[in-house]
Enzyme design. Structure first.
Site, mmCIF file in Angstrom:
data_model
loop_
_atom_site.group_PDB
_atom_site.id
_atom_site.type_symbol
_atom_site.label_atom_id
_atom_site.label_comp_id
_atom_site.label_asym_id
_atom_site.label_seq_id
_atom_site.Cartn_x
_atom_site.Cartn_y
_atom_site.Cartn_z
ATOM 1 N N ASP A 160 0.844 -1.205 0.000
ATOM 2 C CA ASP A 160 0.000 0.000 0.000
ATOM 3 C C ASP A 160 0.878 1.253 0.000
ATOM 4 O O ASP A 160 0.595 2.219 -0.709
ATOM 5 C CB ASP A 160 -0.915 -0.011 1.228
ATOM 6 C CG ASP A 160 -1.645 -1.335 1.360
ATOM 7 O OD1 ASP A 160 -2.491 -1.621 0.500
ATOM 8 O OD2 ASP A 160 -1.357 -2.097 2.298
ATOM 9 N N HIS A 188 -4.660 -3.599 6.301
ATOM 10 C CA HIS A 188 -4.490 -3.773 4.849
ATOM 11 C C HIS A 188 -5.858 -4.157 4.288
ATOM 12 O O HIS A 188 -6.171 -5.322 4.077
ATOM 13 C CB HIS A 188 -3.448 -4.865 4.574
ATOM 14 C CG HIS A 188 -3.322 -5.212 3.130
ATOM 15 N ND1 HIS A 188 -2.874 -4.328 2.183
ATOM 16 C CD2 HIS A 188 -3.612 -6.348 2.451
ATOM 17 C CE1 HIS A 188 -2.876 -4.899 0.996
ATOM 18 N NE2 HIS A 188 -3.335 -6.133 1.136
HETATM 19 N N1 LIG Z 1 -0.737 -8.187 2.418
HETATM 20 C C1 LIG Z 1 -0.670 -7.923 1.136
HETATM 21 O O1 LIG Z 1 -0.287 -6.795 0.751
HETATM 22 C C2 LIG Z 1 -1.032 -8.925 0.103
HETATM 23 C C3 LIG Z 1 -1.569 -10.138 0.461
HETATM 24 N N2 LIG Z 1 -1.917 -11.061 -0.486
HETATM 25 C C4 LIG Z 1 -2.455 -12.331 -0.022
HETATM 26 O O2 LIG Z 1 -1.433 -13.326 -0.104
HETATM 27 C C5 LIG Z 1 -2.054 -14.619 -0.154
HETATM 28 C C6 LIG Z 1 -1.386 -15.501 -1.203
HETATM 29 O O3 LIG Z 1 -1.547 -14.924 -2.482
HETATM 30 P P1 LIG Z 1 -1.080 -15.740 -3.804
HETATM 31 O O4 LIG Z 1 0.264 -16.301 -3.635
HETATM 32 O O5 LIG Z 1 -1.336 -14.829 -4.939
HETATM 33 O O6 LIG Z 1 -2.162 -16.901 -3.806
HETATM 34 P P2 LIG Z 1 -2.127 -18.286 -4.579
HETATM 35 O O7 LIG Z 1 -3.509 -18.827 -4.563
HETATM 36 O O8 LIG Z 1 -1.415 -18.181 -5.886
HETATM 37 O O9 LIG Z 1 -1.207 -19.199 -3.642
HETATM 38 C C7 LIG Z 1 -1.576 -19.487 -2.342
HETATM 39 C C8 LIG Z 1 -0.766 -20.687 -1.898
HETATM 40 O O10 LIG Z 1 -1.055 -20.906 -0.531
HETATM 41 C C9 LIG Z 1 -1.197 -22.289 -0.360
HETATM 42 N N3 LIG Z 1 -1.927 -22.579 0.863
HETATM 43 C C10 LIG Z 1 -3.273 -22.604 1.079
HETATM 44 N N4 LIG Z 1 -3.517 -22.967 2.341
HETATM 45 C C11 LIG Z 1 -2.318 -23.152 2.944
HETATM 46 C C12 LIG Z 1 -1.913 -23.579 4.233
HETATM 47 N N5 LIG Z 1 -2.810 -23.889 5.172
HETATM 48 N N6 LIG Z 1 -0.598 -23.670 4.491
HETATM 49 C C13 LIG Z 1 0.316 -23.380 3.564
HETATM 50 N N7 LIG Z 1 0.003 -23.019 2.299
HETATM 51 C C14 LIG Z 1 -1.304 -22.907 2.013
HETATM 52 C C15 LIG Z 1 -1.899 -22.771 -1.620
HETATM 53 O O11 LIG Z 1 -1.774 -24.166 -1.804
HETATM 54 C C16 LIG Z 1 -1.145 -21.966 -2.666
HETATM 55 O O12 LIG Z 1 0.041 -22.630 -3.090
HETATM 56 C C17 LIG Z 1 -3.537 -14.360 -0.363
HETATM 57 O O13 LIG Z 1 -4.213 -14.445 0.896
HETATM 58 C C18 LIG Z 1 -3.578 -12.919 -0.845
HETATM 59 O O14 LIG Z 1 -4.808 -12.309 -0.594
HETATM 60 C C19 LIG Z 1 -1.722 -10.816 -1.812
HETATM 61 C C20 LIG Z 1 -1.185 -9.625 -2.227
HETATM 62 C C21 LIG Z 1 -0.825 -8.587 -1.303
HETATM 63 O O1 LIG Z 2 -6.347 -7.346 -3.051
HETATM 64 C C1 LIG Z 2 -6.042 -8.515 -2.765
HETATM 65 O O2 LIG Z 2 -6.835 -9.400 -2.468
HETATM 66 C C2 LIG Z 2 -4.577 -8.850 -2.757
HETATM 67 C C3 LIG Z 2 -3.965 -7.801 -1.934
HETATM 68 O O3 LIG Z 2 -4.029 -7.823 -0.722
HETATM 69 C C4 LIG Z 2 -3.479 -6.602 -2.609
HETATM 70 O O4 LIG Z 2 -3.229 -6.614 -3.816
HETATM 71 O O5 LIG Z 2 -3.316 -5.587 -1.921
#
Ligand SMILES: NC(=O)C1=CN([C@@H]2O[C@H](COP(=O)(O)OP(=O)(O)OC[C@H]3O[C@@H](n4cnc5c(N)ncnc54)[C@H](O)[C@@H]3O)[C@@H](O)[C@H]2O)C=CC1
Ligand SMILES: O=C([O-])CC(=O)C(=O)O
Length: 315
Positions: A160, A188
């Protein structure tokens, strides 16, 4: 290169953020070109074949700094001896959902992970929670690991901050490096408050450089708040490479001294500063001396900012 390797756990390592993050850790971007690392890749059982593919690719990079890989669905094995835990693994939201809608699905993941971190990690472990809703997930994990000091738990608002800096630099027509002191307060989530009043452009208050408070209030803030949603709409998937980049920036902000006068956005456990409920994980302006972080004190909070900051509870 005689340093002992740093053990870094990454959950959700077979996912999209993992794929953008792990190879950058392998090159040394996280801890520098002289610091070996051992990666602990954690994912769920059904993702293990994909995780094996990622492991094979990491092997094939032949990174001089990568001294080992542990790939597992077992939390005890995955967190054994780790110095850092980057908790990414969880379910992503889809178009039409808010991040808080993920709580019922993702919250329980962080109970077991908090317990496993307390039981297995190295004594100085630090934890950055990324999986959404990251503030609340961090709180859950922290409360399930009461022996791990609260100052070692962080959740991510750096993406952010980076988004906010970009918007301000574009509007002011200045280089991104001219924008500093951007604090993103709160969760967030769509209620976050990117604080333009305390931000600076070329060391001047943003409001001296961008003399358009209507834009700052009515366009800048919602653009930053809704940027994740806009990326999902455009890409059909959540921000991944920019999130991985923000993870690296967040860790740098913790392990490197903050440049004089500046700060970064990070969610930490509130000590009650600025009237924000004690004990919750909330986005603050944070400084580091390279080993300890502290919430920046004494920023002026006007009536408009007060509305952005309050009330802050764990929702
Ligand atoms: N804080 C932030 O600024 C941001 C947070 N996110 C969050 O990050 C997370 C991951 O995003 P992506 O990698 O794009 O998702 P993705 O769906 O591509 O990958 C998620 C991975 O987590 C694994 N997973 C699910 N449950 C699990 C568990 N209990 N233990 C370990 N691994 C597990 C899945 O098998 C998958 O490999 C989402 O919750 C998303 O909303 C994404 C972007 C920014
Ligand atoms: O928006 C979402 O779900 C993924 C995320 O947290 C971001 O891009 O800031």
């Amino acid at each position: 290169m005689s340093n002992a390797p740093i053990r870094v756990a990454v959950t959700g390592a077979a996912g999209a953020i993992g794929y953008s993050l792990l190879f950058r850790i392998g090159t040394g971007e996280l801890f520098g070109p002289n610091q070996p690392v051992i990666l602990h890749l954690i994912d769920i059982e059904p993702a293990l074949p994909a995780l094996q593919g990622v492991t094979m690719e990491l092997d094939d990079c032949a990174y001089p700094l990568l001294k080992g890989i542990v790939a597992t669905a077992n939390l005890d094995e995955g967190f054994k001896g780790v110095n850092w835990a980057l908790l990414v693994g969880s379910v992503s939201r889809k178009a039409g959902m808010e991040r808080k809608d993920l709580l019922g699905i993702n919250g329980k993941i962080f109970t077991g992970q908090g317990q496993a971190i307390q039981k297995n990690a190295a004594s100085g472990v630090r934890i950055l929670v990324v999986g959404n809703p990251c503030n609340t997930n961090c709180l859950i994990a922290m409360n399930n690991a009461p022996e791990v000091p609260r100052e070692r738990w962080y959740a991510m608002t750096r993406l952010d901050e980076n988004r906010a800096r970009l918007q301000l630099s574009r509007k002011a027509g200045v280089d991104i490096t001219a924008v500093s002191n951007v604090a993103v307060w709160g969760n967030h989530s769509a209620t976050q408050y990117p604080d333009f009043y305390n931000a600076r452009i070329n060391s001047k208050p943003v409001t001296d450089v961008i003399q358009d408070e209507t834009w700052l209030k009515n366009e800048f803030i919602p653009t930053v708040q809704q940027r994740g949603t806009a990326v999902i709409k455009a890409r059909g998937a959540g921000s991944a490479a920019s999130a991985a980049n923000a993870i690296i920036d967040s860790v740098h902000s913790i392990v490197r001294p903050t440049p004089a006068g500046d700060w970064h956005s990070l969610c930490v456990c509130s000590d009650g500063s600025y009237g924000i409920e004690k004990g919750i994980i909330c986005g603050f302006p944070v400084r580091s001396n390279g080993s300890k972080t502290e919430i920046v004190q004494g920023l002026s909070i006007n009536e408009f900012s007060k509305r952005g900051l309050m009330p802050r509870s764990m929702s």
